[in-house]
Design an enzyme around this catalytic site. Sequence first.
Site, PDB file in Angstrom:
ATOM      1  N   GLY A 238       0.881  -1.296  -0.031  1.00 16.97           N
ATOM      2  CA  GLY A 238      -0.076  -0.025   0.050  1.00 16.97           C
ATOM      3  C   GLY A 238       0.862   1.489  -0.063  1.00 16.97           C
ATOM      4  O   GLY A 238       0.397   2.355   0.279  1.00 16.97           O
ATOM      5  N   GLU A 278       4.742  -6.064   1.827  1.00 15.78           N
ATOM      6  CA  GLU A 278       4.733  -6.683   0.654  1.00 15.78           C
ATOM      7  C   GLU A 278       4.111  -5.664  -0.447  1.00 15.78           C
ATOM      8  O   GLU A 278       3.106  -5.523  -0.940  1.00 15.78           O
ATOM      9  CB  GLU A 278       3.860  -7.778   0.635  1.00 15.78           C
ATOM     10  CG  GLU A 278       2.447  -7.806   1.089  1.00 15.78           C
ATOM     11  CD  GLU A 278       1.821  -8.979   1.216  1.00 15.78           C
ATOM     12  OE1 GLU A 278       2.186 -10.129   1.195  1.00 15.78           O
ATOM     13  OE2 GLU A 278       0.419  -8.824   1.542  1.00 15.78           O
ATOM     14  N   ARG A 281       2.688  -1.744  -6.305  1.00 14.72           N
ATOM     15  CA  ARG A 281       2.830  -0.489  -7.263  1.00 14.72           C
ATOM     16  C   ARG A 281       4.216   0.243  -6.928  1.00 14.72           C
ATOM     17  O   ARG A 281       4.927   0.437  -7.854  1.00 14.72           O
ATOM     18  CB  ARG A 281       1.552   0.437  -7.163  1.00 14.72           C
ATOM     19  CG  ARG A 281       1.591   1.394  -5.829  1.00 14.72           C
ATOM     20  CD  ARG A 281       0.266   1.696  -5.834  1.00 14.72           C
ATOM     21  NE  ARG A 281      -0.813   0.663  -5.384  1.00 14.72           N
ATOM     22  CZ  ARG A 281      -2.282   0.633  -5.990  1.00 14.72           C
ATOM     23  NH1 ARG A 281      -2.548   1.522  -6.755  1.00 14.72           N
ATOM     24  NH2 ARG A 281      -2.793  -0.209  -5.510  1.00 14.72           N
ATOM     25  N   CYS A 357     -14.509   4.067 -28.739  1.00 16.56           N
ATOM     26  CA  CYS A 357     -15.682   5.024 -28.833  1.00 16.56           C
ATOM     27  C   CYS A 357     -16.329   4.893 -27.527  1.00 16.56           C
ATOM     28  O   CYS A 357     -17.718   4.631 -27.233  1.00 16.56           O
ATOM     29  CB  CYS A 357     -16.570   4.221 -29.967  1.00 16.56           C
ATOM     30  SG  CYS A 357     -15.612   3.533 -31.400  1.00 16.56           S
ATOM     31  N   TYR A 386      -0.186  -2.133 -12.310  1.00 16.63           N
ATOM     32  CA  TYR A 386      -1.753  -1.874 -12.273  1.00 16.63           C
ATOM     33  C   TYR A 386      -2.023  -1.168 -13.866  1.00 16.63           C
ATOM     34  O   TYR A 386      -2.823  -0.206 -13.672  1.00 16.63           O
ATOM     35  CB  TYR A 386      -2.245  -1.218 -11.167  1.00 16.63           C
ATOM     36  CG  TYR A 386      -2.210  -1.801  -9.990  1.00 16.63           C
ATOM     37  CD1 TYR A 386      -2.433  -3.276  -9.818  1.00 16.63           C
ATOM     38  CD2 TYR A 386      -1.323  -1.460  -8.978  1.00 16.63           C
ATOM     39  CE1 TYR A 386      -2.338  -3.797  -8.432  1.00 16.63           C
ATOM     40  CE2 TYR A 386      -0.975  -1.895  -7.951  1.00 16.63           C
ATOM     41  CZ  TYR A 386      -1.561  -3.270  -7.494  1.00 16.63           C
ATOM     42  OH  TYR A 386      -1.232  -3.947  -6.452  1.00 16.63           O
TER      43      TYR A 386
HETATM   44  C1  LIG Z   1      -2.621  -5.725  -3.855  1.00 18.89           C
HETATM   45  C2  LIG Z   1      -2.012  -6.257  -2.745  1.00 18.89           C
HETATM   46  C3  LIG Z   1      -0.717  -5.753  -2.312  1.00 18.89           C
HETATM   47  C4  LIG Z   1       0.115  -4.792  -3.007  1.00 18.89           C
HETATM   48  O1  LIG Z   1      -0.617  -3.463  -2.887  1.00 18.89           O
HETATM   49  P1  LIG Z   1       0.145  -2.222  -3.446  1.00 18.89           P
HETATM   50  O2  LIG Z   1      -0.858  -1.036  -3.217  1.00 18.89           O
HETATM   51  O3  LIG Z   1       0.393  -2.199  -4.986  1.00 18.89           O
HETATM   52  O4  LIG Z   1       1.411  -2.025  -2.691  1.00 18.89           O
HETATM   53  C5  LIG Z   1      -0.194  -6.398  -1.240  1.00 18.89           C
HETATM   54  N1  LIG Z   1      -0.813  -7.490  -0.273  1.00 18.89           N
HETATM   55  C6  LIG Z   1      -2.111  -7.741  -0.788  1.00 18.89           C
HETATM   56  C7  LIG Z   1      -2.639  -8.710  -0.004  1.00 18.89           C
HETATM   57  C8  LIG Z   1      -2.906  -7.132  -1.908  1.00 18.89           C
HETATM   58  O5  LIG Z   1      -4.031  -7.696  -2.105  1.00 18.89           O
END
Ligand SMILES: *Cc1c(COP(=O)(O)O)cnc(C)c1O
Length: 423
Positions: A238, A278, A281, A357, A386
């Site tokens: 995130g 984890e 993006r 379109c 993404y």
């Molecule tokens: C999508 C997701 C991520 C990565 O999220 P980002 O916003 O791209 O960093 C990490 N863990 C889980 C469980 C996710 O669903």
Amino acid sequence: MNLLTPGVAAAATDLVRRDAVPAYVYDLDHLDAHTADLCARVRAAGAAAGLRLEVLHAVKANPDPAVLATAARHVDGLEVASGGELAHVRRHVPGVELAFGGPGKTDAELAAAVAAGVARYHVESLTELRRLDAAARVAGTVATVLLRVNIPGSSVPGAALTMGGAPSPFGMDPAEADACAAALAALPGVRITGVHAHLASGLDPRACAAQGDAVLGWALDFARRHRMRLAEVNVGGGMAVDYHRPQRRFDWAEYGRLLAGHALTRLDGAAAPVLRIEPGRAVSAYSGWYVTRVLELKRSHGEWFAICLGGTHHLRTPAAKGHDQPLAVLSTDGWDRPWARPDTGADATVTFVGQLCTPKDVLARRIRAGRVRAGDIVVFALAGAYAYNISHRDFLLHPAPGVVHLGLRPGRRAAPATPSGSC
Ligand SMILES: *Cc1c(COP(=O)(O)O)cnc(C)c1O
């Protein structure tokens, strides 16, 4: 700082000259340096506090095989969220350590994951825990589980996407986590080593660390309640990508420092679990570009529209997130063109759209783009996450974009600067 690396600018020009656009360009050297740097900063912040901070990368951000292989040189493992991602990663990045997450895992996917030797499972319900137990017992193994918990009161104001702290299909309520712990004695195919939570996306370092703090606090309490050893806590991804200020970067050192500080306070001398993050993006977004050219330049009721080859069926990010995709226009003045070229004149405000379109096919709205001419090269930046993989590519049946990799390639790589899996 420029939105394009010199290599990407040269590749974009070459692609347009060869009429090979639209195309995605991934600069693997750029990704390699960025991933190495963020991993080093996060690990160093952990080490300075005497903690082990590890980095997984969420595959769903971009499944491009070379992108994954490049990121995997530096991270401690990849997080897959489907049987498809699992098979894909095993084929293209063999040997990398895997975590298997996602809210809807089938029995077939669980069995495939057990057979593939997935290191840990982020389990989202008691039912899933029971189904994983069955799959592991059939295979004669014990699966390592982190319970994904939807921690109450952890909804983060200002987050772009919220996945926890409120009613949600992701993770389990705390009471169900308690039920999982209580059911363990009858489930010899699984062992619970920790807690996982991914609660929101689009967070700055302070908000992201505060979220990690809440997760760790809850996990420590859960382990105490059930007299379990808490070996690992995954506080999720995130980390923000700022599409409005594309030069800004998430401050990984600051984040690591804040998270480690929270952890030391929470632990208060107790044995520390491995802490894992984890990001998706914030790893790959900056190393991908969508290259196209202006097909038609149109003046409509006083406003300029640049109709580009391709569109949001290749690059859905701006439509999905409601932003203007950062872009650069490269002039093709002086190029031979057999036709007269419309020209916005200097200092134009231009809306960049695709060929679809539908009025939703907008890549960037009312951009002060300088002078734009039909035929000019348009390069959209921050398109490495993404982007193509979330796009409705069959809409209108335009040809698929090409994919070009610059820099480091599998097989031509130098040895990793740090052995994978180490800090
Ligand atoms: C999508 C997701 C991520 C990565 O999220 P980002 O916003 O791209 O960093 C990490 N863990 C889980 C469980 C996710 O669903």
